[in-house]
Design a protein around this motif. Structure first.
Motif, PDB file in Angstrom:
ATOM      1  N   GLY A   1       0.839  -1.192   0.000  1.00  0.00           N
ATOM      2  CA  GLY A   1       0.000   0.000   0.000  1.00  0.00           C
ATOM      3  C   GLY A   1       0.872   1.239   0.000  1.00  0.00           C
ATOM      4  O   GLY A   1       2.042   1.199   0.451  1.00  0.00           O
TER       5      GLY A   1
ATOM      6  N   LEU B   1       4.742   5.705   2.073  1.00  0.00           N
ATOM      7  CA  LEU B   1       4.840   7.002   2.755  1.00  0.00           C
ATOM      8  C   LEU B   1       5.576   6.862   4.087  1.00  0.00           C
ATOM      9  O   LEU B   1       6.374   7.726   4.469  1.00  0.00           O
TER      10      LEU B   1
ATOM     11  N   TYR C   1      -5.025  14.211   3.269  1.00  0.00           N
ATOM     12  CA  TYR C   1      -5.145  12.811   3.677  1.00  0.00           C
ATOM     13  C   TYR C   1      -4.747  12.641   5.143  1.00  0.00           C
ATOM     14  O   TYR C   1      -3.638  13.000   5.539  1.00  0.00           O
TER      15      TYR C   1
ATOM     16  N   THR D   1      -0.954  16.501  -2.052  1.00  0.00           N
ATOM     17  CA  THR D   1      -1.829  15.430  -2.522  1.00  0.00           C
ATOM     18  C   THR D   1      -2.590  15.937  -3.738  1.00  0.00           C
ATOM     19  O   THR D   1      -3.249  16.965  -3.669  1.00  0.00           O
TER      20      THR D   1
ATOM     21  N   ASN E   1      -7.185  14.425  -1.386  1.00  0.00           N
ATOM     22  CA  ASN E   1      -8.197  13.739  -0.600  1.00  0.00           C
ATOM     23  C   ASN E   1      -8.258  14.469   0.725  1.00  0.00           C
ATOM     24  O   ASN E   1      -7.202  14.670   1.330  1.00  0.00           O
TER      25      ASN E   1
ATOM     26  N   ALA F   1      -2.426   9.230  -5.307  1.00  0.00           N
ATOM     27  CA  ALA F   1      -3.230   8.016  -5.140  1.00  0.00           C
ATOM     28  C   ALA F   1      -4.412   7.978  -6.126  1.00  0.00           C
ATOM     29  O   ALA F   1      -4.837   6.917  -6.565  1.00  0.00           O
ATOM     30  N   TYR F   2      -4.922   9.165  -6.479  1.00  0.00           N
ATOM     31  CA  TYR F   2      -6.102   9.247  -7.367  1.00  0.00           C
ATOM     32  C   TYR F   2      -5.737   9.748  -8.755  1.00  0.00           C
ATOM     33  O   TYR F   2      -6.610  10.222  -9.496  1.00  0.00           O
TER      34      TYR F   2
ATOM     35  N   THR G   1      -0.736   4.314  -6.114  1.00  0.00           N
ATOM     36  CA  THR G   1      -1.272   3.105  -5.496  1.00  0.00           C
ATOM     37  C   THR G   1      -2.101   2.306  -6.482  1.00  0.00           C
ATOM     38  O   THR G   1      -2.639   2.867  -7.449  1.00  0.00           O
TER      39      THR G   1
ATOM     40  N   SER H   1      -4.636   0.745  -5.154  1.00  0.00           N
ATOM     41  CA  SER H   1      -5.844   0.579  -4.340  1.00  0.00           C
ATOM     42  C   SER H   1      -7.081   1.261  -4.918  1.00  0.00           C
ATOM     43  O   SER H   1      -8.202   0.911  -4.558  1.00  0.00           O
ATOM     44  N   LYS H   2      -6.895   2.235  -5.766  1.00  0.00           N
ATOM     45  CA  LYS H   2      -8.053   3.045  -6.194  1.00  0.00           C
ATOM     46  C   LYS H   2      -8.469   2.662  -7.606  1.00  0.00           C
ATOM     47  O   LYS H   2      -9.233   1.731  -7.779  1.00  0.00           O
TER      48      LYS H   2
ATOM     49  N   ARG I   1      -3.178  -4.721  -1.518  1.00  0.00           N
ATOM     50  CA  ARG I   1      -2.184  -3.887  -0.838  1.00  0.00           C
ATOM     51  C   ARG I   1      -0.911  -3.717  -1.650  1.00  0.00           C
ATOM     52  O   ARG I   1       0.100  -4.384  -1.407  1.00  0.00           O
TER      53      ARG I   1
HETATM   54  N1  PMP Z   1      -2.871   8.538  -0.259  1.00  0.00           N
HETATM   55  C1  PMP Z   1      -4.113   8.992  -0.319  1.00  0.00           C
HETATM   56  C2  PMP Z   1      -4.332  10.414  -0.712  1.00  0.00           C
HETATM   57  C3  PMP Z   1      -5.194   8.162  -0.024  1.00  0.00           C
HETATM   58  O1  PMP Z   1      -6.436   8.650  -0.067  1.00  0.00           O
HETATM   59  C4  PMP Z   1      -4.950   6.823   0.343  1.00  0.00           C
HETATM   60  C5  PMP Z   1      -6.068   5.857   0.677  1.00  0.00           C
HETATM   61  N2  PMP Z   1      -7.179   6.368   1.256  1.00  0.00           N
HETATM   62  C6  PMP Z   1      -3.631   6.400   0.408  1.00  0.00           C
HETATM   63  C7  PMP Z   1      -2.621   7.281   0.089  1.00  0.00           C
HETATM   64  C8  PMP Z   1      -3.242   5.038   0.870  1.00  0.00           C
HETATM   65  O2  PMP Z   1      -3.738   4.025   0.129  1.00  0.00           O
HETATM   66  P1  PMP Z   1      -3.062   2.604   0.054  1.00  0.00           P
HETATM   67  O3  PMP Z   1      -2.231   2.402   1.298  1.00  0.00           O
HETATM   68  O4  PMP Z   1      -4.215   1.670  -0.012  1.00  0.00           O
HETATM   69  O5  PMP Z   1      -2.224   2.616  -1.167  1.00  0.00           O
END
Ligand code: PMP
Length: 369
Positions: A100, A105, A126, A171, A175, A202-203, A228, A230-231, A239
């Motif tokens: 993740g 970070l 975030y 960011t 977020n 991340a987005y 990431t 994840s999104k 992860r």
């Molecule tokens: N950075 C930002 C701005 C996020 O919104 C998120 C998840 N909410 C993450 C990092 C971390 O996501 P992950 O650890 O799932 O990669």
């Protein structure tokens, strides 16, 4: 009762600076419509599931051995993906991956922050950035955004010059507010920063704004772009987060990473998922279109909606956001109270989920006007 049940946190020799702090805590509730953690609402396609299962089956035969500590094959695949979307000539040496982007970070803070050092972010952003700072004993400074939550580059430069932080967090898209930061503004921040600038993208896939990866050649000693799966990649459960930076930054992070942090299973699954990038990211355009539709519908209901380049919308205003959040939950729709006065955040879901959200919004608009 279980051993130790009578003991609470106060009885432990916990670090004094962690006392009274709260952990990250997005509610994980069993609700029909879950629009609270900015995941991709579309499950992985059957071909991807089959490929992940087969890849994991293959490596399972080698579970008695440690994984590739440096995850070189996976980093090569990530470099190829990022080359494709940014047009920047990246190699595996420019990429680093962890469990993740939160772990990415944390490794950055361990290497470039720590006791006696300072990290600066632009609030609201975030929530994990200051939490990871606290965990690594990096002093956290929150500089403000404009009233509309966009980043005022000139004010940001002034904040950087005033505090001289070792790490600046930007960011983009932000977020929980949604706006992306233009490259020219990033350039100003990078030019002013005395140390590392972490650009948390991340987005990134949801935004039409160009990736900060394009600035790596200009600022090789300062810029780290964190991303990431994840999104947009619909791989939150897998992860896998990663970063792009100069190879020397990756060398620096190897000083703090735990050996074998990425399991052989995660590496194999992530590589399999990356082979289906086209299918997975096919949902991004649909989600962006839904974002615009939901934003317009919310405005039509009288809500004020913050412009978003991501897969979520910050909207309001609510006299009592906590009560409004509960009203959504009572309607079987889980969204997020991110602690911004008067606002709530919803993740864009499937059209069916968004309809359920909008139906609940009609009721909430009537009750919390
Ligand atoms: N950075 C930002 C701005 C996020 O919104 C998120 C998840 N909410 C993450 C990092 C971390 O996501 P992950 O650890 O799932 O990669």
């Amino acid at each position: 009762s279980i051993p130790g049940a009578e003991v609470d946190l106060g009885a432990l020799t916990l670090r004094a600076d962690l006392r009274g702090k709260s952990p990250y805590g997005a509610p994980q509730l069993d609700v029909a419509v879950r629009l609270n953690t900015n995941e991709n609402p579309y499950p992985p396609p059957p071909e991807l599931v089959a490929d992940v299962a087969e890849s994991v089956r293959e490596v399972a035969a080698h579970l008695h051995r440690y994984p590739d500590r440096d995850a070189l094959a996976l980093r090569g695949d990530l470099a190829a993906y990022l080359r494709g979307v940014t047009g920047v000539e990246l190699a595996a040496a420019n990429l680093w991956a962890a469990n993740g982007s939160n772990e990415v970070l944390q490794q950055i803070m361990q290497a470039f922050g720590g006791p006696g050092r300072t990290a600066l972010g632009f609030a609201p952003s975030y929530s994990m950035h200051p939490i990871i700072a606290a965990g690594t004993r990096t002093e956290w400074v929150a500089a403000p955004r404009r009233a509309d939550f966009s980043l005022d580059a000139a004010a940001a430069v002034r904040a950087i010059e005033e505090h001289r932080p070792d790490i600046v967090f930007v960011t983009s898209p932000n977020n929980p507010t949604g706006q992306a930061v233009p490259l020219d503004d990033l350039r100003l921040l990078l030019a002013a920063a005395p140390g590392i600038v972490v650009l948390d993208e991340a987005y990134g896939e949801f935004s039409a704004a160009p990736s900060g990866v394009r600035l790596l050649a200009e600022f090789p000693t300062r810029l780290i772009v964190s991303r990431t799966m994840s999104k947009a990649f619909a791989f939150a459960g897998g992860r896998l987060g990663y970063l792009a930076a100069a190879p020397a930054v990756v060398d620096a992070l190897q000083l703090v990473r735990l050996p074998y942090h990425l399991s052989v299973l995660v590496q194999a699954a992530a590589r399999a998922a990356l082979r289906h990038t086209e299918a997975t990211l096919g949902s991004v355009a649909a989600l962006v279109a839904e974002r615009e539709r939901v934003a317009a519908a919310l405005s039509g209901l009288g809500f004020s909606v913050v412009h978003s380049d991501a897969n979520f919308l910050l909207f309001g205003r609510f006299g009592d956001p906590a009560a409004a959040w509960q009203a959504y939950l009572d309607g079987d729709v889980l969204i997020r109270d991110v602690g911004i006065p008067g606002r709530l955040r919803m993740t864009v879901g499937t059209p069916v989920e968004n309809e359920a959200f909008l139906r609940a919004s009609e009721e909430v608009a009537a009750r919390f006007d």
